[in-house]
Design an enzyme around this catalytic site. Sequence first.
Site, PDB file in Angstrom:
ATOM      1  N   GLU A  57      31.161 -57.215  14.031  1.00 30.66           N
ATOM      2  CA  GLU A  57      30.470 -56.940  12.774  1.00 30.66           C
ATOM      3  C   GLU A  57      29.747 -55.602  12.823  1.00 30.66           C
ATOM      4  OE1 GLU A  57      29.116 -60.690  10.129  1.00 30.66           O
ATOM      5  OE2 GLU A  57      28.330 -60.680  12.158  1.00 30.66           O
ATOM      6  N   CYS A  74      24.567 -50.064  11.407  1.00 29.75           N
ATOM      7  CA  CYS A  74      24.276 -50.742  12.666  1.00 29.75           C
ATOM      8  C   CYS A  74      25.597 -51.100  13.340  1.00 29.75           C
ATOM      9  CB  CYS A  74      23.472 -51.993  12.329  1.00 29.75           C
ATOM     10  SG  CYS A  74      23.273 -53.090  13.703  1.00 29.75           S
ATOM     11  N   CYS A  82      27.490 -61.199  24.176  1.00 26.25           N
ATOM     12  CA  CYS A  82      26.507 -60.528  25.020  1.00 26.25           C
ATOM     13  C   CYS A  82      26.192 -61.428  26.208  1.00 26.25           C
ATOM     14  CB  CYS A  82      25.228 -60.253  24.239  1.00 26.25           C
ATOM     15  SG  CYS A  82      23.994 -59.373  25.226  1.00 26.25           S
ATOM     16  N   CYS A 127      19.422 -63.794  25.729  1.00 29.41           N
ATOM     17  CA  CYS A 127      18.067 -63.966  25.202  1.00 29.41           C
ATOM     18  C   CYS A 127      18.058 -65.260  24.384  1.00 29.41           C
ATOM     19  CB  CYS A 127      17.656 -62.775  24.349  1.00 29.41           C
ATOM     20  SG  CYS A 127      17.737 -61.232  25.277  1.00 29.41           S
ATOM     21  N   CYS A 148      18.581 -65.370  20.411  1.00 32.83           N
ATOM     22  CA  CYS A 148      19.548 -64.457  19.790  1.00 32.83           C
ATOM     23  C   CYS A 148      20.914 -65.104  19.570  1.00 32.83           C
ATOM     24  CB  CYS A 148      19.699 -63.228  20.672  1.00 32.83           C
ATOM     25  SG  CYS A 148      20.958 -62.081  20.086  1.00 32.83           S
ATOM     26  N   CYS A 196      20.594 -56.729  12.077  1.00 28.33           N
ATOM     27  CA  CYS A 196      21.613 -56.528  13.113  1.00 28.33           C
ATOM     28  C   CYS A 196      21.546 -57.643  14.143  1.00 28.33           C
ATOM     29  CB  CYS A 196      21.400 -55.218  13.838  1.00 28.33           C
ATOM     30  SG  CYS A 196      21.402 -53.812  12.773  1.00 28.33           S
TER      31      CYS A 196
HETATM   32  N1  SAH Z   1      21.052 -55.893  22.929  1.00 23.26           N
HETATM   33  C1  SAH Z   1      20.238 -54.931  22.292  1.00 23.26           C
HETATM   34  C2  SAH Z   1      20.687 -54.556  20.889  1.00 23.26           C
HETATM   35  C3  SAH Z   1      21.181 -55.645  20.001  1.00 23.26           C
HETATM   36  S1  SAH Z   1      19.995 -56.795  19.379  1.00 23.26           S
HETATM   37  C4  SAH Z   1      18.794 -55.401  22.274  1.00 23.26           C
HETATM   38  O1  SAH Z   1      18.545 -56.548  22.613  1.00 23.26           O
HETATM   39  O2  SAH Z   1      17.923 -54.582  21.962  1.00 23.26           O
HETATM   40  C5  SAH Z   1      19.137 -55.870  18.125  1.00 23.26           C
HETATM   41  C6  SAH Z   1      17.745 -56.389  17.854  1.00 23.26           C
HETATM   42  O3  SAH Z   1      17.768 -57.619  17.117  1.00 23.26           O
HETATM   43  C7  SAH Z   1      16.949 -56.685  19.109  1.00 23.26           C
HETATM   44  O4  SAH Z   1      15.637 -56.181  18.997  1.00 23.26           O
HETATM   45  C8  SAH Z   1      16.968 -58.184  19.125  1.00 23.26           C
HETATM   46  O5  SAH Z   1      15.939 -58.703  19.928  1.00 23.26           O
HETATM   47  C9  SAH Z   1      16.828 -58.510  17.674  1.00 23.26           C
HETATM   48  N2  SAH Z   1      17.143 -59.894  17.305  1.00 23.26           N
HETATM   49  C10 SAH Z   1      18.026 -60.717  17.895  1.00 23.26           C
HETATM   50  N3  SAH Z   1      18.037 -61.925  17.268  1.00 23.26           N
HETATM   51  C11 SAH Z   1      17.141 -61.838  16.248  1.00 23.26           C
HETATM   52  C12 SAH Z   1      16.715 -62.751  15.246  1.00 23.26           C
HETATM   53  N4  SAH Z   1      17.216 -63.963  15.167  1.00 23.26           N
HETATM   54  N5  SAH Z   1      15.751 -62.337  14.377  1.00 23.26           N
HETATM   55  C13 SAH Z   1      15.261 -61.082  14.447  1.00 23.26           C
HETATM   56  N6  SAH Z   1      15.646 -60.173  15.355  1.00 23.26           N
HETATM   57  C14 SAH Z   1      16.584 -60.543  16.261  1.00 23.26           C
HETATM   58 FE1  SF4 Z   2      22.051 -59.535  24.029  1.00 27.46          FE
HETATM   59 FE2  SF4 Z   2      20.853 -60.572  21.893  1.00 27.46          FE
HETATM   60 FE3  SF4 Z   2      19.475 -60.199  24.130  1.00 27.46          FE
HETATM   61 FE4  SF4 Z   2      20.233 -58.053  22.693  1.00 27.46          FE
HETATM   62  S1  SF4 Z   2      18.798 -59.672  22.037  1.00 27.46           S
HETATM   63  S2  SF4 Z   2      20.400 -58.352  24.926  1.00 27.46           S
HETATM   64  S3  SF4 Z   2      22.216 -58.807  21.911  1.00 27.46           S
HETATM   65  S4  SF4 Z   2      21.224 -61.609  23.869  1.00 27.46           S
END
Ligand code: SAH
Ligand code: SF4
Length: 366
Positions: free
Chosen positions: A96, A117, A124, A128, A131, A355
């Site tokens: 996406e 984005c 991944c 986290c 996420c 994103c």
């Molecule tokens: N892996 C990288 C970039 C992709 S995630 C990173 O973790 O920075 C992009 C952003 O979206 C990150 O700050 C992540 O923590 C945030 N994010 C992930 N899931 C989310 C959610 N459910 N609500 C809001 N932000 C979220």
């Molecule tokens: Fe991966 Fe999501 Fe953690 Fe970014 S926030 S490192 S995309 S698991």
Amino acid sequence: MKFQPEKRPIHGESLDSLQARFKEIGEPAFRAKQVMEWLYKKRARSWSDMSNLPRPLRERLDQEFDLSPAKRVLAKESADETEKLLLEMGDKALVETVVIRAPQVGVGQRDSRKTICISTQVGCAYGCKFCASGLAGWKRDLSVGEIVAQLIHVCHQEDATTTRAKEEIASFDNIVVMGMGEPMANYDNLLPALRILNADWGLNFGARRITVSTSGVVPKILALAKEPEQFRLAVSLHGATNAVREQIMPINKRYPLEALLPAIQAYAQTKGRMITLEFILIDSINDSFEQADALSQIARDLNAHVNLIPYNTVPGLEWKRPSITRQESFYQRLKRSGASATIRREKGHDIAAACGQLKLKTEPAA
Ligand code: SAH
Ligand code: SF4
């Protein structure tokens, strides 16, 4: 897991690599420049569009290179200026790309300023807890060409629907590497891709308008700091103490705050620019005043800007966003202590949130 396509994506080539290839096949170097111009300035959609190249060369290029490594399978537009493009790669992997439009006074919606984005991996590995992208784990890295192709798709779409000139489309907006995946875990493809976006023979995006977001892969933050370009850095902090951060981000065990914060500082110092700390507010996890105070201290020490993002719920996950009152008190607490901070509450409008919601899909459901 590695995907080996039959033909190399042409968007994965740099001017140097294409010139080197042309030398091998006895073509003059200026032809490589012409190809780049067709790809990035005139945005040709087929080899036959490239009218100033001799036909035998076009045929040869067609045999060797793939002009469109990604196919658009779905474009979903929502009322809040967020648009998602679902792209299918050669091995059917779905990626996406999100376009977020910021409304501007005096111009139409289509011509407004936008942030694109992009994703760097399918899935991944970092897991986290909050996420969606990490839910199904890591599938594979995207290639250089697949990363660049996401922008080409957005450009093609804009070319067809806006009144702006082609050069302007690629010179006005921001790119954030905040889609699916951890960009720093695919550093070897990320950097050449960003260089193609940045190059004057490529899309000519200023490095200062490209932001890489990382969950905190320390060695790669230090590596990016050493590169000559002024790419911007955003770090997903989400916890202002090790105890809170490691509860939701497994990477904190490997690179705890004692390692992460000096790396951010080194980046900021080398580049002479402010870094952004992303901080998702999750109910009862990281929204206490103790966290606000610790976060404020970190942000002031690093002279960083804090971007507070109310958590977007993910189906199947237990986390919730705090109440508006609680979000507001957290924000005010930060501000009062002198930290630079912003908070956005419009649903889906915040870039990181929009994103960060990207999820590994197995089929292009509507
Ligand atoms: N892996 C990288 C970039 C992709 S995630 C990173 O973790 O920075 C992009 C952003 O979206 C990150 O700050 C992540 O923590 C945030 N994010 C992930 N899931 C989310 C959610 N459910 N609500 C809001 N932000 C979220
Ligand atoms: Fe991966 Fe999501 Fe953690 Fe970014 S926030 S490192 S995309 S698991």
